[in-house]
Scaffold this active site. Sequence first.
Site, PDB file in Angstrom:
ATOM      1  N   HIS A  67       2.013 -18.981  83.440  1.00 61.01           N
ATOM      2  CA  HIS A  67       1.331 -17.309  83.637  1.00 61.01           C
ATOM      3  C   HIS A  67       0.268 -17.408  82.636  1.00 61.01           C
ATOM      4  CE1 HIS A  67       4.383 -17.206  80.331  1.00 61.01           C
ATOM      5  NE2 HIS A  67       3.488 -16.421  79.608  1.00 61.01           N
ATOM      6  N   CYS A 172      35.122  -7.172  60.711  1.00 58.15           N
ATOM      7  CA  CYS A 172      36.052  -8.212  60.241  1.00 58.15           C
ATOM      8  C   CYS A 172      36.235  -8.387  58.862  1.00 58.15           C
ATOM      9  CB  CYS A 172      35.676  -9.671  60.888  1.00 58.15           C
ATOM     10  SG  CYS A 172      34.065 -10.464  60.186  1.00 58.15           S
TER      11      CYS A 172
END
Length: 632
Positions: A67, A172
């Site tokens: 591109h 956790c």
Amino acid sequence: MNVTDLLTEDTITLDLQATSKSDVLAELADQLARAGRLNDKDTFLKNIIEREKQSTTGISEGIAIPHAKSAAVKTPAIAFGRSSAGIDFDSLDGQPTHLFFMIAANEDANNAHLKALSRLATFLMDPKFQEKMYRATSKAAILAAVNAKEAEMDKSDETEKSTSTILAVTACPTGIAHTYMAAEKLEETAKEMGIRLKVETNGSSGIKNRLTDQEIANADTIIVAADTKVEMERFSGKPVIETGVGKAIHEAKDLLNRAIHQEAPIYEGEKGKTKIQDTQQRGGFYKHLMNGVSNMLPFVVGGGILIAISFFWGIHAAEPDSSEYNVFAYMIHTIGSGKAFFLMVPVLAGFIASSIADRPGFAPGMISGLIATTVTGAQGAEGGSGFLGGLIAGFLAGYMTLLVKKAFEKLPDALEGLKPVLFYPLFSIAISGCIMMVINPPLTKIYTGLTSFLESMSGTNQILVGIILGAMMALDLGGPVNKAAYTFGIAMLDAHNYTFMATVMAAGMVPPLGMALATTLFRKRFTKQEREAGKTAYALGACFITEGVIPFAAADPARVIPSAMIGAAVTGGLSMLFHIGLPAPHGGIFVIGLIGGGIGKIMLYLAAIIIGSIITALIAGLLKKNIQPKTV
């Protein structure tokens, strides 16, 4: 503006004649020029080549998206080309490229054009869309596939506008890996499902992306994926799904589906915790334990490393009567052992109790934990019942506090304000404290007997324990079994036996290091994403973050987990065989220098980790098969 406004039949080539990267770029530029989309083909091709020199646009999976934004572009467009044979386009995964989308944007490209171009990149993430591009037999079929994908995306956008608002909290015990992995998985899955989602993470560095009161009020359902304590009272009156953090990683879609349909009980807050069975259902032994362990870790880590550093001046440098005595060594050893480690058990007990009974449980838990380490009886040993007593003290104080809260439930409303400041602390501290005063002397005998037995083990028995601990560290990769082994290492650290902590840490480093090494040695047997994850796993493994292997285990548990367990078990056995002690409970490679016994022991420890990692890498690599490139 849609992708089909930029990709038309006159910009499509189904059978590229090119055989090299430069030929592909030139042929697609010719296609755009013939379609009247360029002012100057040569200038545009020069801009495309300059962009390629910066980094390849071969994104892997057989796809490339060259591109450029260029003044040579008359009208923004997309050229599509397909090669049956495949072309070497310097793709990131090293595989041949078959599908090419050349994007031509003019220098004045507006947001509509840029949105359409980015939309194409989204299309290409869908394997089903890729397959249609491979199998299409006509230009019309290519455009039909693009149109179908456009319609699907539009429908998804509409769903997202009308869908429920979901909030989530992840946490956790250590707040290092699982917390953020769970958040990322929930966010990725929510995006795929078109669900509005915000995730708050309760990590080791604090709460990030905190949920506001207004967001909570507007939410339809809240997911709490946590293995440790989080703020829950703010969710009173809302549908709340409570689960473990591992569920969010492995079953994110199921959780989000339940949240959409509000398949969740209404969280009743403080009033819902008056019954012991309610708290047991919502929390559970593991969750309460991990709340204690996670809050205790800073004391263990800081204290343990300070103790180890004090040994640099000599094993007896902290003893005033020793010839090795050093004032600074004495100070940091006193801070580590006499203060940080002294608070370790009370903090453990306090946070276990507060997990069970909320804030009223904290004070009786702390005091009961303190009794566990100080009240030993006439025949008791110094240090009391240690970690074992702290665990019992925490659960005892927590459930005693629940009973006290239940007993005062019927007090008149006029006395409501006295409950938390007078009745709860007075009676819960008295009851749990008295019980601990009675049971701690025999607990001390049991604890000292157990530690003496473990310390007396040698030879085959000691190596066997190392193998078992190593395998446990790799079995569920940060889950309950892993945390049980790690907690055992901390308990023995509290008893001043450092060999078990060394074994646990070494074994916990092996799974991510082994899989990272496997992605290096057996590149063709792992996807590009796995190879990228392998680079991160090197760092995570070196830091003793076992969760770094989760991306591999989630994708292929049948091969990865056994490989990790075997390597970790070997390392655990070798660490015990070499009788290596490490007083630091975390830190991985950064604390290896704290190993006692000099450079020889350090080299043996590194050798144990390296051997286990190589074994894991070889087994995983041999079990996995080469990834076959796509063919047209």
